[in-house]
Design a protein around this motif. Structure first.
Motif, PDB file in Angstrom:
ATOM      1  N   ILE A 107      47.713  49.480  52.532  1.00 53.69           N
ATOM      2  CA  ILE A 107      48.614  48.410  52.049  1.00 53.69           C
ATOM      3  C   ILE A 107      48.478  47.111  52.459  1.00 53.69           C
ATOM      4  O   ILE A 107      48.232  46.227  51.611  1.00 53.69           O
ATOM      5  N   PHE A 108      48.016  47.093  53.828  1.00 52.38           N
ATOM      6  CA  PHE A 108      47.729  45.774  54.378  1.00 52.38           C
ATOM      7  C   PHE A 108      46.532  45.244  53.711  1.00 52.38           C
ATOM      8  O   PHE A 108      46.625  43.762  53.723  1.00 52.38           O
ATOM      9  N   ILE A 109      45.433  45.839  53.611  1.00 51.61           N
ATOM     10  CA  ILE A 109      44.465  45.307  52.906  1.00 51.61           C
ATOM     11  C   ILE A 109      44.543  44.702  51.541  1.00 51.61           C
ATOM     12  O   ILE A 109      44.066  43.843  51.142  1.00 51.61           O
ATOM     13  N   VAL A 110      45.272  45.485  50.607  1.00 50.05           N
ATOM     14  CA  VAL A 110      45.706  45.277  49.528  1.00 50.05           C
ATOM     15  C   VAL A 110      46.259  43.918  49.557  1.00 50.05           C
ATOM     16  O   VAL A 110      46.384  42.917  48.521  1.00 50.05           O
ATOM     17  N   PHE A 111      47.338  43.783  50.307  1.00 47.72           N
ATOM     18  CA  PHE A 111      48.085  42.531  50.651  1.00 47.72           C
ATOM     19  C   PHE A 111      47.134  41.409  50.959  1.00 47.72           C
ATOM     20  O   PHE A 111      47.613  40.294  50.172  1.00 47.72           O
TER      21      PHE A 111
ATOM     22  N   SER B  39      43.958  36.200  46.498  1.00 42.72           N
ATOM     23  CA  SER B  39      44.052  35.740  44.878  1.00 42.72           C
ATOM     24  C   SER B  39      45.254  34.675  44.813  1.00 42.72           C
ATOM     25  O   SER B  39      44.981  33.804  43.701  1.00 42.72           O
ATOM     26  N   ILE B  40      46.494  34.625  45.322  1.00 43.69           N
ATOM     27  CA  ILE B  40      47.349  33.596  45.232  1.00 43.69           C
ATOM     28  C   ILE B  40      47.041  32.425  45.743  1.00 43.69           C
ATOM     29  O   ILE B  40      47.249  31.344  44.996  1.00 43.69           O
ATOM     30  N   ILE B  41      46.319  32.448  46.897  1.00 44.67           N
ATOM     31  CA  ILE B  41      45.975  31.174  47.471  1.00 44.67           C
ATOM     32  C   ILE B  41      44.703  30.380  46.660  1.00 44.67           C
ATOM     33  O   ILE B  41      44.697  29.100  46.294  1.00 44.67           O
ATOM     34  N   LEU B  42      43.955  31.272  46.181  1.00 46.44           N
ATOM     35  CA  LEU B  42      42.760  30.674  45.358  1.00 46.44           C
ATOM     36  C   LEU B  42      43.195  30.676  44.013  1.00 46.44           C
ATOM     37  O   LEU B  42      42.108  30.351  43.238  1.00 46.44           O
ATOM     38  N   ASP B  43      44.277  30.903  43.480  1.00 42.58           N
ATOM     39  CA  ASP B  43      44.639  30.692  42.078  1.00 42.58           C
ATOM     40  C   ASP B  43      43.976  31.860  41.179  1.00 42.58           C
ATOM     41  O   ASP B  43      43.328  31.107  40.282  1.00 42.58           O
ATOM     42  N   VAL B  44      43.742  32.959  41.581  1.00 43.98           N
ATOM     43  CA  VAL B  44      42.926  33.828  40.661  1.00 43.98           C
ATOM     44  C   VAL B  44      43.945  34.867  40.163  1.00 43.98           C
ATOM     45  O   VAL B  44      44.593  35.550  40.716  1.00 43.98           O
ATOM     46  N   LYS B  45      43.816  34.828  38.846  1.00 45.21           N
ATOM     47  CA  LYS B  45      44.662  35.746  38.019  1.00 45.21           C
ATOM     48  C   LYS B  45      44.284  37.045  38.165  1.00 45.21           C
ATOM     49  O   LYS B  45      43.017  37.372  37.686  1.00 45.21           O
ATOM     50  N   LEU B  46      44.922  38.144  38.353  1.00 44.79           N
ATOM     51  CA  LEU B  46      44.370  39.554  38.458  1.00 44.79           C
ATOM     52  C   LEU B  46      45.399  40.601  37.195  1.00 44.79           C
ATOM     53  O   LEU B  46      46.482  40.138  37.285  1.00 44.79           O
ATOM     54  N   ASN B  47      44.602  41.179  36.659  1.00 49.09           N
ATOM     55  CA  ASN B  47      45.398  41.956  35.780  1.00 49.09           C
ATOM     56  C   ASN B  47      45.655  43.464  36.464  1.00 49.09           C
ATOM     57  O   ASN B  47      45.110  43.907  37.616  1.00 49.09           O
ATOM     58  N   ILE B  48      46.214  44.410  35.743  1.00 49.98           N
ATOM     59  CA  ILE B  48      46.629  45.548  36.525  1.00 49.98           C
ATOM     60  C   ILE B  48      45.481  46.577  36.875  1.00 49.98           C
ATOM     61  O   ILE B  48      45.473  47.414  37.945  1.00 49.98           O
ATOM     62  N   ILE B  49      44.308  46.621  35.883  1.00 51.28           N
ATOM     63  CA  ILE B  49      43.163  47.289  36.372  1.00 51.28           C
ATOM     64  C   ILE B  49      42.561  46.766  37.717  1.00 51.28           C
ATOM     65  O   ILE B  49      42.207  47.521  38.442  1.00 51.28           O
ATOM     66  N   GLU B  50      42.492  45.363  37.741  1.00 49.47           N
ATOM     67  CA  GLU B  50      41.720  44.650  38.871  1.00 49.47           C
ATOM     68  C   GLU B  50      42.622  45.387  40.117  1.00 49.47           C
ATOM     69  O   GLU B  50      42.156  45.305  41.144  1.00 49.47           O
ATOM     70  N   ILE B  51      43.826  45.185  40.209  1.00 48.14           N
ATOM     71  CA  ILE B  51      44.899  45.580  41.294  1.00 48.14           C
ATOM     72  C   ILE B  51      44.538  47.205  41.631  1.00 48.14           C
ATOM     73  O   ILE B  51      44.492  47.329  42.614  1.00 48.14           O
TER      74      ILE B  51
END
Length: 201
Positions: A112-116, A122-134
Motif C-alpha cells: 500500500i505504501f509503494i502504491v501511495f 504522479s501528482i507531483i509530476l502532474d502525470v494523469k493515470l487511468n484505472i488500468i495504470e493504477i
C-alpha cells in the motif's frame, strides 16, 4: 472477488504456519518443511483459481457485472493474487517466529505504501493515470514486496521431501480456517453487499 480468491489460494495455511513456527518443540528444519508444504498447497490452489477465473473472465465481466471494460483490471489483479498469497504465507512464518511487525508490514503495509508513493509521484509530476495504470501499480507493488521477501529471508530452506498424505492432512486441518476467513470477509463487507443488491431498486 480478488480478496476471496486470495483467501482460497492461501487456504488457511497462514494460521497453520503461525502455529507451527511458534512451536518451540519443532526444529527450524521441521518448520521450514511445514512452510514448504504450505507453499506447495498455495501454489497449486493459486494456479488453479487464477486460470479458472481467467477462462471465465469474459462471463464474469460481461454477464455478471455487465461491464466488459473491467476485464483487463480483473486479469491484472488475478496476477497480483499470486504474489499476495505467497507474501501472506511469509507473513505467517515471520509472525510465528516473533517477527510480528515485519510480518504485518509485509502483508498489510508495504505494498500500500509503494502504491501511495507512485500515486504521490504522479501528482507531483502532474502525470494523469487511468484505472488500468493504477491496477498495474498495484501489481508492481505486490511484485516488489514479494521480491524483497525473497531477498531478505533466504534463511528459509525449502524441503520438498514430503508425502502426498501429509499434504492432504494439512489441507484437512486448514479447512476450518477457510470458513472462518470467508465468514469474516462476508460480515465485514455485509453493508457493501446490501447496498449493492438494493441500489438498483
Amino acid at each position: 472477488i480478488c480478496h476471496f480468491l486470495m483467501i482460497l489460494s492461501v487456504f488457511g495455511n497462514k494460521q497453520l504456519l503461525i502455529r507451527d513456527s511458534s512451536n518451540s518443540k519443532l526444529s527450524k528444519s521441521k518448520v521450514d518443511k511445514e512452510f514448504t508444504k504450505s507453499l506447495f498447497i498455495t501454489l497449486i490452489f493459486s494456479f488453479i483459481l487464477i486460470f479458472t477465473f481467467y477462462f471465465f473472465s469474459n462471463f464474469i465481466t460481461d454477464i455478471i457485472f455487465q461491464k466488459p471494460n473491467i476485464r483487463p483490471i480483473l486479469l491484472i489483479f488475478l496476477i497480483g493474487i499470486f504474489f499476495q498469497a505467497i507474501t501472506t504465507l511469509f507473513s505467517g512464518y515471520l509472525i510465528g517466529i516473533e517477527k510480528i511487525w515485519q510480518g504485518t508490514i509485509y502483508e498489510q503495509v508495504l505494498s500500500i505504501f509503494i502504491v501511495f508513493l507512485f500515486l504521490l509521484s504522479s501528482i507531483i509530476l502532474d502525470v494523469k493515470l487511468n484505472i488500468i495504470e493504477i491496477a498495474y501499480l498495484y501489481l508492481i507493488s505486490r511484485l516488489i514486496t514479494f521480491l524483497s521477501l525473497i531477498i531478505f529471508y533466504k534463511s528459509i530452506s525449502l524441503n520438498f521431501n514430503f508425502t502426498y498424505k501429509s499434504i492432504v492432512d494439512k489441507i484437512k486441518y486448514s479447512v476450518p480456517f477457510i470458513f472462518n476467513k470467508i465468514s469474516t470477509l462476508v460480515f465485514t463487507n455485509l453493508d457493501i453487499l446490501i447496498i449493492g443488491m438494493t441500489l438498483p431498486l
